[in-house]
Design a protein around this motif. Structure first.
Motif, short mmCIF file in Angstrom:
data_model
loop_
_atom_site.label_atom_id
_atom_site.label_comp_id
_atom_site.label_asym_id
_atom_site.label_seq_id
_atom_site.Cartn_x
_atom_site.Cartn_y
_atom_site.Cartn_z
N GLY A 144 0.82 -1.21 0.00
CA GLY A 144 0.00 0.00 0.00
C GLY A 144 0.86 1.26 0.00
O GLY A 144 0.63 2.17 -0.80
N GLY A 145 1.85 1.27 0.87
CA GLY A 145 2.70 2.45 1.00
C GLY A 145 3.48 2.74 -0.28
O GLY A 145 3.62 3.89 -0.69
N GLU A 146 3.98 1.67 -0.92
CA GLU A 146 4.73 1.84 -2.17
C GLU A 146 3.85 2.45 -3.25
O GLU A 146 4.25 3.36 -3.97
N MET A 147 2.62 1.92 -3.35
CA MET A 147 1.71 2.44 -4.38
C MET A 147 1.46 3.92 -4.19
O MET A 147 1.47 4.68 -5.14
N LYS A 148 1.22 4.31 -2.94
CA LYS A 148 0.88 5.71 -2.68
C LYS A 148 2.07 6.62 -2.99
O LYS A 148 1.92 7.72 -3.50
N ARG A 149 3.25 6.13 -2.68
CA ARG A 149 4.43 6.95 -2.99
C ARG A 149 4.65 7.07 -4.50
O ARG A 149 5.07 8.11 -4.98
N PHE A 150 4.32 6.00 -5.23
CA PHE A 150 4.43 6.10 -6.69
C PHE A 150 3.35 7.01 -7.28
O PHE A 150 3.58 7.67 -8.29
N GLU A 151 2.19 7.07 -6.64
CA GLU A 151 1.17 8.03 -7.08
C GLU A 151 1.70 9.44 -6.92
O GLU A 151 1.49 10.30 -7.76
N MET A 152 2.41 9.68 -5.80
CA MET A 152 2.98 11.00 -5.55
C MET A 152 4.14 11.29 -6.51
O MET A 152 4.32 12.42 -6.95
N LEU A 153 4.90 10.26 -6.82
CA LEU A 153 6.02 10.46 -7.75
C LEU A 153 5.49 10.89 -9.13
O LEU A 153 6.02 11.81 -9.75
N GLN A 154 4.44 10.22 -9.58
CA GLN A 154 3.85 10.60 -10.87
C GLN A 154 3.34 12.04 -10.83
O GLN A 154 3.52 12.80 -11.78
N LEU A 155 2.74 12.39 -9.70
CA LEU A 155 2.25 13.76 -9.54
C LEU A 155 3.40 14.76 -9.65
O LEU A 155 3.31 15.77 -10.34
N MET A 156 4.49 14.45 -8.98
CA MET A 156 5.63 15.37 -9.00
C MET A 156 6.20 15.53 -10.41
O MET A 156 6.67 16.59 -10.80
N LEU A 157 6.15 14.44 -11.18
CA LEU A 157 6.67 14.51 -12.55
C LEU A 157 5.74 15.30 -13.46
O LEU A 157 6.18 16.00 -14.35
N LEU A 158 4.45 15.20 -13.22
CA LEU A 158 3.48 15.87 -14.10
C LEU A 158 3.28 17.33 -13.73
O LEU A 158 2.86 18.12 -14.56
N GLU A 159 3.54 17.70 -12.47
CA GLU A 159 3.30 19.07 -11.99
C GLU A 159 1.93 19.57 -12.41
O GLU A 159 1.80 20.56 -13.14
#
Lengths: 250, 480
Positions: A144-159
């Motif tokens: 669960g934690g990994e998925m959420k962090r990857f959701e945030m990583l994608q967000l950071m890349l897309l701005e």
């Protein structure tokens, strides 16, 4: 920035949203709370233009652009983002390649593997993601934690200009919650991303500087206020809102 | 195969273009020898003519004639897609066609869409002409000669089968038909009777062939004939990787392609045989492939099948010595009007042998894929391991996937047998998730499909992987 104006929406034959209005400005962090099954997730999908949610009345505008008639992909490319409550696995889709494609598409660039590596570096550090994890397949076998962090990583890349985070703090330990909160704060300051954060817990809010808290009941925003609203909710439950708001029926 | 990157973006076109077979074109015929089509179908005269034309030793003619009798006697397989099979018209086939050096069709006559396909796949000019039947030879003499020299120094034999038979009749006499006898099935009999072309490879003891051998590199080749016959022998401790076919579309005016491929991996040897074939929609592709793997040997079939009207192909490994290993990895893609009946066969004929079968199939626009597999462990073969994994991906409700695994396990002691099968549809959730990140319907679909076959693609040499991805992209034009 993002205006939700008198939204009525249905899933199949059931009316889920019944006149919801909300205004979120650049860089602001808004919190959306409410009982389970009240339609908080539906709101996120409606904003993204999911085919299973039907807008029957009202309008969604990003700055001056009316989103009706735009496809999900078009909305994403305009700068809307939804972090999923349960991200979907795509076995065989290597994360490193996926992220680079994602970044290149949104920023109209053609970064090579090594150039993109530099873009990722600081973001991986902030989110405490091990570079090794990029060799895995998208959300495949993630905790669960990994998925959420990857959701945030994608967000950071897309701005994105605006992001809905659907229970980004669920199924995540306290350290990961802190990391997610830092990331939200960072993006709201540096990229002026506006956030609508759907959550059940006060804890995430302790790490954030939220502008407003909204409580959703019966398909509408029943009450809006500051962080004190959360304290009252945690103590007294959603009935407290009902008791203090005669317009709303539970 | 091709070593160029194509940077041109495929132009979108309608899905109908993809389904209407665009590689179907005819090349004007101008052959030195061409067997007559006859109402009788295949005759003894045709077989004798073929053998005489090639100046074969008499034992080969005898083998051919013996096989012809078997072909006459054997009934058509009554399993599989027998309805489709019975449509084969044996009277409407040229059993032997020898192209001259100039085929006599000009490049200008090749339809634009075929040229476009080559363009999009990034196939170099010379190869395009070869594939389109304009040129009987593929002009890569430089590459071929330098490679040939290296191989020669190591004592590796790599020839087309006809040349192999002329130069090394003793080796061929010893092994030809030793893995797949004429009587194995109706089509192995047919192939034995009329075979032409194919590859012959012999790798001496302890020689490692570092670069993959590709039939492609041979000039003036007959390797892409209808009835090709391939024999690969890896002597003790040697290793070789052979690559057959290419992702470019292959068109034949005759509708039957029936090859026989025999592999022999001696003690401690390794053979990997990679095939990618993309047949036009009028083709029956009925191929018998089998390998013997002796003590400590490893045989790997990597087999990709796209197109054809009906493909029936079940690469097999017979594990003949202790600790021998067999791996069969396959991908089948069936679009509209296609049936891919493919699978794998493993026989654990010695104790402590192991096998892995991974089968991936994609069905789209009403296409049908069948996995047909056999794992056999005879009595007394203890300590064997076998793992079978079949995954099917359906792109829509019209398409179909059938899984027919057979396990003949006569020995239980110390054996570990696993079989897993899955059928999935491209899920709306996956597509929606990717759309939420800004990808179009088509891009999202491709990401899911390419993810599905990733386990296969990563085993391919780089240039083939690139081409296969591009081919899959083309199959999904018009989506979204």
């Amino acid at each position: 920035m993002l205006s939700l104006n008198n939204l009525h929406a249905m899933i199949e034959k059931k009316e889920i949203l019944k006149g919801l209005s909300l205004e979120i400005n650049e860089g602001e962090i808004h919190i959306l709370m409410g009982p389970n099954g009240i339609g908080k997730s539906t709101l996120g999908h409606l904003i993204m233009g999911a085919s299973h949610v039907h807008l029957t009345q009202g309008e969604i505008k990003l700055n001056e652009t009316n989103l009706s008639g735009l496809s999900t992909a078009e909305r994403a490319r305009l700068g809307l983002y939804l972090a999923f409550q349960s991200p979907v696995a795509v076995p065989g889709l290597r994360i490193s390649e996926y992220l680079r494609n994602l970044y290149n598409m949104h920023h109209n660039k053609q970064l090579s593997v090594s150039e993109f590596r530099k873009v990722l570096k600081e973001k991986l550090e902030l989110l405490q993601i091990d570079r090794q994890a990029l060799q895995r397949y998208l959300n495949d076998g993630f905790s669960g934690g990994e998925m959420k962090r990857f959701e945030m990583l994608q967000l950071m890349l897309l701005e994105p200009k605006f992001a809905v985070l659907d229970e980004i703090d669920s199924g995540v330990d306290m350290d990961a919650q802190k990391i997610v909160a830092q990331c939200i704060t960072y993006m709201s300051k540096t990229s002026k991303t506006a956030f609508l954060i759907v959550t059940h817990y006060q804890r995430l809010l302790n790490f954030l500087d939220a502008h407003k808290v909204h409580v959703m009941l019966d398909g509408r925003i029943a009450k809006s206020g500051g962080l004190e609203l959360v304290t009252s909710l945690e103590k007294e439950g959603y009935h407290w809102v009902k008791d203090h708001n005669t317009e709303v029926t539970l | 195969m091709t070593h160029q990157q194509n940077t041109a973006q495929p132009q979108p076109s309608s899905i109908d273009d993809i389904n209407d077979y665009k590689y179907g074109f005819h090349v004007e015929e101008n052959y030195v020898y061409k067997s007559e089509k006859s109402k009788m179908g295949l005759t003894k005269k045709i077989v004798e003519d073929i053998s005489a034309f090639k100046n074969e030793p008499s034992w080969m003619l005898e083998k051919r004639l013996e096989a012809l009798d078997i072909f006459y006697e054997k009934p058509m397989p009554n399993w599989g897609d027998s309805k489709n099979l019975n449509e084969i018209d044996f009277t409407n086939i040229h059993y032997f066609v020898r192209p001259t050096e100039r085929v006599g069709t000009s490049w200008d006559e090749i339809p634009t869409e075929i040229k476009d396909t080559f363009e999009r796949l990034g196939i170099p000019e010379a190869e395009r002409k070869f594939l389109a039947g304009v040129s009987a030879q593929f002009e890569s003499e430089v590459v071929y000669h330098s490679m040939h020299k290296q191989l020669e120094e190591k004592g590796v034999l790599f020839f087309d089968m006809d040349t192999g038979l002329r130069l090394y009749p003793d080796i061929i006499k010893k092994y030809f038909g030793s893995v797949i006898p004429s009587a194995d099935n109706k089509f192995s009999a047919l192939n034995t009777a009329v075979w032409s072309g194919g590859s012959f490879i012999y790798v001496p003891k302890n020689v490692q062939v570092e670069i993959p051998l590709q039939a492609y590199f041979r000039i003036n080749t007959e390797n892409m004939g209808q009835f090709e016959r391939t024999l690969i022998i890896a002597d003790e401790g040697s290793s070789v990787h052979y690559i057959e076919g290419c992702t470019a579309p292959v068109y034949r005016s005759d509708s039957l392609h029936s090859a026989v491929v025999e592999l022999i991996a001696m003690k401690g040897a390794k053979i990997r045989y990679t095939t990618i074939q993309n047949w036009s929609k009028n083709i029956f592709n009925l191929v018998t492939k089998r390998a013997y793997a002796y003590e400590d040997a490893l045989v790997e079939w990597v087999d990709g099948n796209i197109g054809s009207k009906l493909t029936m192909k079940y690469p097999a490994v017979y594990l003949m010595g202790e600790r021998a290993r067999g791996e069969i990895l396959s991908v089948a893609f069936a679009g509209n009007g296609m049936h891919q009946d493919a699978g794998a066969k493993i026989v654990h004929a010695a104790p402590n042998t192991s096998s892995v079968v991974t089968s991936k199939s994609i069905s789209k626009d009403g296409g049908v894929t069948t996995y047909r597999g056999l794992v056999k462990i005879p009595k007394g073969m203890t300590g064997c391991k076998s793992k079978v994994q079949c995954d099917a991906l359906l792109m829509d409700d019209k398409s179909q996937s059938i899984t027919l695994p057979t396990m003949e396990i006569e020995e239980q002691i110390g054996n570990e047998i696993g079989h897993e099968a899955s059928v999935s549809k491209v899920s709306d959730e996956q597509i929606y998730y990717l759309k939420c990140r800004g990808f179009s319907e088509r891009q999202a679909t491709l990401m899911v499909v390419n993810g599905f076959i990733e386990a296969f693609v990563k085993e391919l040499p780089m240039e083939y992987a690139v081409e296969l991805n591009r081919l899959i992209e083309m199959e999904f034009e018009g989506v979204g």
